[in-house]
Design an enzyme around this catalytic site. Sequence first.
Site: not given
Length: 353
Positions: A288-290
Amino acid sequence: MVIENSKKFSNPVFPFTAIVGQEEMKLALQLNVIDPKIGGVMIMGDRGTGKSTTIRAIADLLPNIEVVKDDPFNSHKSDLDLMSNEVKDAVQNNEPIKTEFVKIPMVDLPLGATEDRVCGTIDIEKALTEGIKAFEPGLLAKANRGILYVDEVNLLDDHLVDILLDSAASGWNTVEREGISIRHPARFVLVGSGNPEEGELRPQLLDRFGMHAEIRTVKDPQLRVKVVEERTSFDQTPEIWLETYEEKQQELRNKIIAAQKLLPQVELDYNLRIKISEVCSNLDVDGLRGDIVTNRAAKAYAAYNGQTKVTVEDISQIITLCLRHRLRKDPLESIDSGNKVLKVFKEIFEIED
């Protein structure tokens, strides 16, 4: 008098507002300064394209910060997350704290740096014989509240890159030796640069950089001549250059400070957040970093433009920088130029060419 002399003999830095082209790199650096939680920027491009010049220029552009005097960690006088243990103890004991204003720290990490040089060392002998924690701060301590620049980060040992990324993400550095542990604040903007010909970073490490900017050598002969002439002119008469650009520098400085203050008020509508996550999902971005970085960068971009509400246009300006380096699953693949990201973005947000 001594201060005036030291200023006179300090190396002049090329003005940020005088840099021609390289818009991706300049935008990514400014957004990371507005919101350091974006997670830094990886700049990949050809040799001799002004990467180091631009990074030093953004550090020089930023306003001075107030730090606790004689503190090796550039501690903040009131923010606990930016304060060393010694300063915390002094605050709790209501001791007077002297402060001074200094330039934002700009720390270069040399390619051959050891872990001790980066993290700092504990004098075990002193700790055992005198019973005190004798800590020699490293580069992470010096970089607190500033910028840490790693040139040719793709040639750096993976273990050191891991340490840098962990500190950049958490804002803390922990050093442990023989059962003795020291923890200090290390909140900085991590800027890495490299030449793709010398090898790429592993996808797992690359993903942990908030943004990825690509720079290319200028092809237009007239523009190349202009860049060369301006650099030569600056080297000959830096004082005149700095004077000429002082007004523009101050304007941009004020814009960045205003954006930092406005950032907490910026809103990103739920339906836009859903669409951002849809883009990430369609591009098969791992984790979910993006999503998180795109949300943060869009808010920072809106604040940069003096808005309190993120628009689709804001997202379109930053989404490539946030996602292009997260598409690569195979270390042997090359990084997408951004076309794939933009194509999916336009489909999801229903934007016609």
